[in-house]
Design an enzyme around this catalytic site. Structure first.
Site, PDB file in Angstrom:
ATOM      1  N   HIS A   1      39.545  40.660  22.346  1.00 45.03           N
ATOM      2  CA  HIS A   1      40.739  40.071  22.661  1.00 45.03           C
ATOM      3  C   HIS A   1      41.380  39.233  21.483  1.00 45.03           C
ATOM      4  O   HIS A   1      40.908  37.945  21.639  1.00 45.03           O
ATOM      5  CB  HIS A   1      40.554  39.102  24.075  1.00 45.03           C
TER       6      HIS A   1
ATOM      7  N   HIS B   1      46.443  38.704  35.059  1.00 40.55           N
ATOM      8  CA  HIS B   1      45.011  39.340  35.041  1.00 40.55           C
ATOM      9  C   HIS B   1      44.821  39.814  36.273  1.00 40.55           C
ATOM     10  O   HIS B   1      44.262  40.860  36.498  1.00 40.55           O
ATOM     11  CB  HIS B   1      43.985  38.146  34.369  1.00 40.55           C
TER      12      HIS B   1
ATOM     13  N   HIS C   1      38.546  44.200  32.263  1.00 42.58           N
ATOM     14  CA  HIS C   1      38.741  42.739  31.608  1.00 42.58           C
ATOM     15  C   HIS C   1      38.660  41.628  32.750  1.00 42.58           C
ATOM     16  O   HIS C   1      37.878  40.735  32.718  1.00 42.58           O
ATOM     17  CB  HIS C   1      39.882  42.515  30.862  1.00 42.58           C
TER      18      HIS C   1
ATOM     19  N   ASP D   1      44.671  44.272  26.970  1.00 40.81           N
ATOM     20  CA  ASP D   1      43.855  43.854  28.265  1.00 40.81           C
ATOM     21  C   ASP D   1      43.688  45.187  28.880  1.00 40.81           C
ATOM     22  O   ASP D   1      44.564  45.748  29.552  1.00 40.81           O
ATOM     23  CB  ASP D   1      44.333  42.835  28.859  1.00 40.81           C
TER      24      ASP D   1
HETATM   25 MN    MN Z   1      43.185  39.699  26.478  1.00 38.21          MN
END
Ligand code: MN
Length: 271
Positions: A81, A215, A91, A87
């Site tokens: 990263h 995320h 992850h 991503d």
């Molecule tokens: Mn990342």
């Protein structure tokens, strides 16, 4: 001409679609724009909370030189990263059963890109958060988000990239609110979302519910994140084709990537 890269329609329209594209590239009707930040030992890396092991910067080690032979090679200490990077779903814990970098289908890495201009809001507030209403307003003006494509949020944050302090900005960076993250993940047809800051989540997203919602939601939905993009000022609002080329790392949770855009028009000069 609508979005480049629509399968089917374009293929039926001409006998040799790749030849048409090659001709357009050679003649300058389509140009290639590099959206990748140069990667070096000076490339800023995201700052994690103090209780976490930091992500190391790139280290380049000179390999052996073979006497008078012209060969030369280096070896790298390379975090997944770092710099302009992808991503992968694995992850985040929400995507742990999903794709690693090696199993992302190639077709997911190529698709139409649209650009949402957030410069004014970010200039006024560097912690600006994109909302669902902002995306819906964009759609009313510019049409639907592209199926299998990429939403790129333009903040021109790349202009800070040569200055670590300015780029990381003490964690004061823009992003998406939690509901927008959920919506992009579950109610949009996108393959992924790209930003120009150090990470896909806002600098203060650790305090959101859920923490780091991009995320949590985007990677949890099997979609891809794309960070630290350069030169989004060279892209049209729609009509570009994005090519994202990360390393095919087995078990990789992310990877530095070369990111290119095929852009119609321009002066014919390649970036
Ligand atoms: Mn990342």
């Amino acid at each position: 001409m609508g979005d480049i890269g629509r399968e089917g329609e374009a293929a039926e329209a001409v006998d040799d679609p790749v030849g048409v594209l090659a001709g357009a590239l050679a003649g300058g009707a389509v140009e290639v724009v590099d959206l990748t930040q140069p990667l070096s030992e000076a490339t800023p890396v995201i700052e994690l909370p103090p209780h976490l092991v930091p992500i190391p910067p790139l280290r380049v080690h000179a390999g052996p030189r073979y006497g008078d032979l012209p060969d030369a090679w280096n070896w790298l200490e390379l975090a997944e990263h770092i710099g302009t990077h992808v991503d992968a779903p694995i992850h985040w814990f929400t995507g742990r059963d999903g794709l690693d970098m090696a199993s992302v289908p190639a077709g997911r890495l190529v698709g139409p890109a649209v650009v949402l201009d957030r410069r004014a809001e970010v200039a006024a507030d560097p912690e600006d958060l994109l909302s669902v209403e902002d995306v819906l307003a964009w759609q009313r003006e510019h049409g639907p988000l592209p199926e299998g494509g990429w939403l790129l949020v333009r903040t021109d944050w790349d202009r800070r990239a040569d200055d670590r302090e300015l780029f990381l900005n003490g964690g004061v960076t823009p992003g998406f609110d939690a509901e927008c993250a959920r919506w992009l993940a579950h109610e949009s047809p996108l393959s992924g979302v790209g930003v120009q800051t150090v990470g896909i989540d806002a600098g203060r997203a650790h305090g959101f519910e859920p923490p780091f919602p991009m995320h949590y939601h985007l990677l949890g939905a099997g979609k891809l994140g794309l960070t630290q993009l350069a030169a989004l000022d060279r892209l049209p609002v729609r009509g570009a084709l994005l090519v994202v080329a990360p390393l095919r790392l087995v078990g990789g949770t992310g990877s530095p990537a070369r990111v290119l855009a095929f852009v119609p028009g321009g002066d014919g000069a390649s970036a």
